[in-house]
Design an enzyme around this catalytic site. Structure first.
Site, PDB file in Angstrom:
ATOM      1  N   GLY A  13       2.635  -7.135 -13.697  1.00 41.40           N
ATOM      2  CA  GLY A  13       1.989  -7.258 -12.402  1.00 41.40           C
ATOM      3  C   GLY A  13       0.725  -6.791 -12.293  1.00 41.40           C
ATOM      4  O   GLY A  13       0.242  -6.218 -11.278  1.00 41.40           O
ATOM      5  N   ILE A  20      -2.061  -1.736  -8.839  1.00 42.48           N
ATOM      6  CA  ILE A  20      -1.267  -0.260  -9.203  1.00 42.48           C
ATOM      7  C   ILE A  20      -0.921  -0.431 -10.644  1.00 42.48           C
ATOM      8  O   ILE A  20      -0.825   0.517 -11.305  1.00 42.48           O
ATOM      9  CB  ILE A  20      -0.023  -0.257  -8.265  1.00 42.48           C
ATOM     10  CG1 ILE A  20      -0.690   0.036  -6.762  1.00 42.48           C
ATOM     11  CG2 ILE A  20       0.813   1.096  -8.540  1.00 42.48           C
ATOM     12  CD1 ILE A  20       0.313   0.078  -5.514  1.00 42.48           C
ATOM     13  N   VAL A  65       7.964 -14.776 -12.876  1.00 44.39           N
ATOM     14  CA  VAL A  65       9.314 -14.136 -12.864  1.00 44.39           C
ATOM     15  C   VAL A  65      10.562 -14.670 -12.117  1.00 44.39           C
ATOM     16  O   VAL A  65      11.586 -14.628 -12.125  1.00 44.39           O
ATOM     17  CB  VAL A  65       9.405 -12.610 -12.384  1.00 44.39           C
ATOM     18  CG1 VAL A  65       8.649 -11.822 -13.414  1.00 44.39           C
ATOM     19  CG2 VAL A  65       9.084 -12.525 -10.883  1.00 44.39           C
ATOM     20  N   ALA A  95       5.721 -12.264  -0.853  1.00 42.66           N
ATOM     21  CA  ALA A  95       6.200 -12.928   0.325  1.00 42.66           C
ATOM     22  C   ALA A  95       5.327 -13.564   0.906  1.00 42.66           C
ATOM     23  O   ALA A  95       4.140 -13.398   0.628  1.00 42.66           O
ATOM     24  CB  ALA A  95       6.793 -11.757   1.321  1.00 42.66           C
ATOM     25  N   TYR A 155       5.412  -5.406   7.891  1.00 46.60           N
ATOM     26  CA  TYR A 155       6.109  -5.343   6.454  1.00 46.60           C
ATOM     27  C   TYR A 155       7.192  -6.144   6.384  1.00 46.60           C
ATOM     28  O   TYR A 155       7.277  -6.719   5.337  1.00 46.60           O
ATOM     29  CB  TYR A 155       6.197  -3.863   6.263  1.00 46.60           C
ATOM     30  CG  TYR A 155       6.307  -3.734   4.576  1.00 46.60           C
ATOM     31  CD1 TYR A 155       5.013  -3.966   3.689  1.00 46.60           C
ATOM     32  CD2 TYR A 155       7.470  -3.059   3.935  1.00 46.60           C
ATOM     33  CE1 TYR A 155       5.079  -3.816   2.391  1.00 46.60           C
ATOM     34  CE2 TYR A 155       7.557  -2.812   2.632  1.00 46.60           C
ATOM     35  CZ  TYR A 155       6.482  -3.383   1.904  1.00 46.60           C
ATOM     36  OH  TYR A 155       6.471  -3.078   0.663  1.00 46.60           O
ATOM     37  N   LYS A 162      12.248  -4.548  -0.187  1.00 49.01           N
ATOM     38  CA  LYS A 162      12.287  -3.025  -1.134  1.00 49.01           C
ATOM     39  C   LYS A 162      13.719  -2.224  -1.061  1.00 49.01           C
ATOM     40  O   LYS A 162      13.813  -1.455  -1.750  1.00 49.01           O
ATOM     41  CB  LYS A 162      10.707  -2.419  -0.355  1.00 49.01           C
ATOM     42  CG  LYS A 162       9.640  -2.956  -0.770  1.00 49.01           C
ATOM     43  CD  LYS A 162       9.291  -3.038  -2.292  1.00 49.01           C
ATOM     44  CE  LYS A 162       7.937  -3.271  -2.584  1.00 49.01           C
ATOM     45  NZ  LYS A 162       7.631  -3.741  -3.947  1.00 49.01           N
ATOM     46  N   LEU A 194      -4.740  -6.802  -3.897  1.00 46.28           N
ATOM     47  CA  LEU A 194      -4.529  -7.943  -3.488  1.00 46.28           C
ATOM     48  C   LEU A 194      -3.418  -8.283  -2.385  1.00 46.28           C
ATOM     49  O   LEU A 194      -3.256  -8.789  -1.573  1.00 46.28           O
ATOM     50  CB  LEU A 194      -4.276  -8.924  -4.604  1.00 46.28           C
ATOM     51  CG  LEU A 194      -5.403  -9.708  -5.366  1.00 46.28           C
ATOM     52  CD1 LEU A 194      -4.951 -10.697  -6.419  1.00 46.28           C
ATOM     53  CD2 LEU A 194      -6.308 -10.452  -4.110  1.00 46.28           C
TER      54      LEU A 194
HETATM   55  O1  0WD Z   1      -0.020  -0.321  -0.686  1.00 47.10           O
HETATM   56  C1  0WD Z   1       0.230  -0.860  -1.741  1.00 47.10           C
HETATM   57  N1  0WD Z   1      -0.434  -1.757  -2.506  1.00 47.10           N
HETATM   58  C2  0WD Z   1       1.542  -0.918  -2.197  1.00 47.10           C
HETATM   59  C3  0WD Z   1       2.044  -1.638  -3.219  1.00 47.10           C
HETATM   60  C4  0WD Z   1       2.334   0.438  -1.820  1.00 47.10           C
HETATM   61  C5  0WD Z   1       3.693   0.568  -2.313  1.00 47.10           C
HETATM   62  C6  0WD Z   1       4.165  -0.255  -3.182  1.00 47.10           C
HETATM   63  N2  0WD Z   1       3.593  -1.383  -3.598  1.00 47.10           N
HETATM   64  C7  0WD Z   1       3.999  -2.256  -4.761  1.00 47.10           C
HETATM   65  C8  0WD Z   1       4.176  -3.797  -4.274  1.00 47.10           C
HETATM   66  O2  0WD Z   1       4.986  -4.177  -3.573  1.00 47.10           O
HETATM   67  C9  0WD Z   1       4.360  -4.067  -5.629  1.00 47.10           C
HETATM   68  O3  0WD Z   1       5.686  -4.047  -5.965  1.00 47.10           O
HETATM   69  O4  0WD Z   1       3.274  -2.193  -5.595  1.00 47.10           O
HETATM   70  C10 0WD Z   1       3.515  -3.417  -6.695  1.00 47.10           C
HETATM   71  C11 0WD Z   1       2.314  -4.004  -7.137  1.00 47.10           C
HETATM   72  O5  0WD Z   1       1.490  -4.136  -6.001  1.00 47.10           O
HETATM   73  P1  0WD Z   1      -0.202  -3.994  -5.835  1.00 47.10           P
HETATM   74  O6  0WD Z   1      -0.896  -3.325  -6.977  1.00 47.10           O
HETATM   75  O7  0WD Z   1      -0.375  -3.591  -4.569  1.00 47.10           O
HETATM   76  O8  0WD Z   1      -0.661  -5.648  -5.906  1.00 47.10           O
HETATM   77  P2  0WD Z   1      -1.047  -6.564  -6.644  1.00 47.10           P
HETATM   78  O9  0WD Z   1      -2.546  -6.078  -7.650  1.00 47.10           O
HETATM   79  O10 0WD Z   1      -1.469  -8.029  -5.929  1.00 47.10           O
HETATM   80  O11 0WD Z   1      -0.012  -7.090  -7.737  1.00 47.10           O
HETATM   81  C12 0WD Z   1       1.145  -7.465  -7.271  1.00 47.10           C
HETATM   82  C13 0WD Z   1       1.430  -8.787  -8.518  1.00 47.10           C
HETATM   83  C14 0WD Z   1       1.136 -10.163  -7.956  1.00 47.10           C
HETATM   84  O12 0WD Z   1      -0.278 -10.327  -7.933  1.00 47.10           O
HETATM   85  P3  0WD Z   1      -0.661 -11.533  -6.866  1.00 47.10           P
HETATM   86  O13 0WD Z   1      -1.765 -10.978  -5.840  1.00 47.10           O
HETATM   87  O14 0WD Z   1      -1.349 -12.435  -7.503  1.00 47.10           O
HETATM   88  O15 0WD Z   1       0.308 -12.044  -6.061  1.00 47.10           O
HETATM   89  O16 0WD Z   1       2.715  -9.206  -8.435  1.00 47.10           O
HETATM   90  C15 0WD Z   1       3.003 -10.287  -9.603  1.00 47.10           C
HETATM   91  C16 0WD Z   1       1.157 -10.704  -9.427  1.00 47.10           C
HETATM   92  O17 0WD Z   1       0.685 -10.403 -10.556  1.00 47.10           O
HETATM   93  N3  0WD Z   1       3.371 -11.248  -9.115  1.00 47.10           N
HETATM   94  C17 0WD Z   1       4.201 -11.971 -10.012  1.00 47.10           C
HETATM   95  N4  0WD Z   1       4.156 -12.047 -11.390  1.00 47.10           N
HETATM   96  C18 0WD Z   1       5.299 -12.711 -12.063  1.00 47.10           C
HETATM   97  N5  0WD Z   1       5.899 -13.770 -11.387  1.00 47.10           N
HETATM   98  C19 0WD Z   1       4.831 -13.070  -9.280  1.00 47.10           C
HETATM   99  C20 0WD Z   1       5.737 -13.896 -10.068  1.00 47.10           C
HETATM  100  N6  0WD Z   1       6.388 -14.981  -9.646  1.00 47.10           N
HETATM  101  N7  0WD Z   1       4.467 -12.975  -7.964  1.00 47.10           N
HETATM  102  C21 0WD Z   1       3.608 -12.083  -8.017  1.00 47.10           C
END
Ligand code: 0WD
Length: 262
Positions: A13, A20, A65, A95, A155, A162, A194
């Site tokens: 991720g 994160i 995934v 989503a 959300y 979640k 992102l």
């Molecule tokens: O406020 C926030 N940012 C919060 C995030 C608050 C609380 C929880 N979270 C959670 C998110 O729901 C997620 O589970 O933390 C986790 C990480 O999210 P993030 O760091 O905020 O976001 P980001 O840097 O975009 O990483 C999520 C990544 C994807 O990024 P993109 O932007 O390309 O969708 O999830 C990965 C991807 O790298 N991802 C996948 N990995 C493998 N296969 C796939 C997939 N099909 N789809 C998305």
């Protein structure tokens, strides 16, 4: 000597330096962990590779995934490279943008399916392949958000995903406890990334939470620090838990009207 010296793990991720997962990776690297990175698609390779290399990683592999064969392939490579694993970080969610705003009742069947598949089922799919490599026991960590428990407008389907993810953490914790594998989640406060930029009204809710929470907004570093604990030996018998890293937002029943107005 760092507390993760000699420990090896996979991080799913990292999309860019704001992810994160990158905050978690940096914390674990500081503790001496040997890290492998898996990213979602070819376009991310350019961003993830220099980050991974900066913490000495030589395992940087693409894996979508939603694809079981791709996950099998990834774990075959991981077994060849690492031999065994001690931890796994799941920091993945998705989503369709149109389902992260407007009315929840309008959520499409396909949007619902995709959100639950990528954001929840993927943890089961990764856990299944990781456990056989955790011969000395291990620890897994997923990322969640308070919108699973309480309604957070916009959300929407991600709140449902979640909720399912948190239940999945508990069922996996039960299943894998006998293998000495722990499974926990961190419920983080909002952080600009992102993924969060895709949620309608995110910027305003970040400001609101910063005002309401006893300790204000949190950072990727705060989450990384909690991950050091939860993934490490000091958390030895902690499993199936959702730990808040949210500046205390979840304890509040009402905001301080002097600061938010009203
Ligand atoms: O406020 C926030 N940012 C919060 C995030 C608050 C609380 C929880 N979270 C959670 C998110 O729901 C997620 O589970 O933390 C986790 C990480 O999210 P993030 O760091 O905020 O976001 P980001 O840097 O975009 O990483 C999520 C990544 C994807 O990024 P993109 O932007 O390309 O969708 O999830 C990965 C991807 O790298 N991802 C996948 N990995 C493998 N296969 C796939 C997939 N099909 N789809 C998305």
């Amino acid at each position: 000597m760092g507390s993760f010296e000699g420990k090896r793990g996979l991080i799913f991720g990292v999309a860019n330096k704001n992810s994160i997962a990158w905050g978690i990776a940096q914390a674990l690297a500081e503790e001496g962990a040997e890290l492998g990175f898996s990213y979602a698609g070819e376009v991310l390779q350019k961003r993830v590779t220099p980050l991974a290399e900066s913490v000495g990683s030589r395992f940087i592999e693409e894996c979508d995934v939603t694809n079981d064969a791709a996950i099998d392939g990834l774990f075959e490579k991981a077994e060849k490279h690492f031999g065994s694993l001690d931890f796994l970080v799941h920091s993945i969610a998705f989503a369709p943008r149109e389902d992260l705003g407007g009315r929840f009742v309008d959520t499409s069947r396909e949007g619902f399916r995709l959100a639950l598949d990528i954001s929840c089922y993927s943890l089961v799919a990764l856990a299944k392949r990781a456990v056989p490599l955790m011969s000395e026991g291990g620890s897994m960590l997923a990322m969640t958000y308070y919108g699973s428990e309480k309604v957070t407008p916009n959300y929407n389907v991600m709140g449902v995903a979640k909720a399912a993810l948190e239940a999945t953490v508990r069922y996996l914790a039960w299943d894998l406890g006998g293998d000495q594998v722990r499974v926990n989640a961190i419920s983080a406060g909002p952080i600009k990334t992102l993924a969060s930029a895709g949620v309608s009204g995110f910027r305003k809710s970040l400001g609101y939470v910063g005002t309401v929470a006893p300790m204000g907004n949190v950072t990727q570093t705060d989450v990384g620090n909690a991950a050091r604990f939860l993934l490490g030996d000091w958390a030895g018998k902690i499993t199936g838990e959702v730990v808040y890293v949210d500046g205390g937002y979840n304890i509040m029943g009402a905001p301080d009207m002097d600061t938010v107005g009203g």
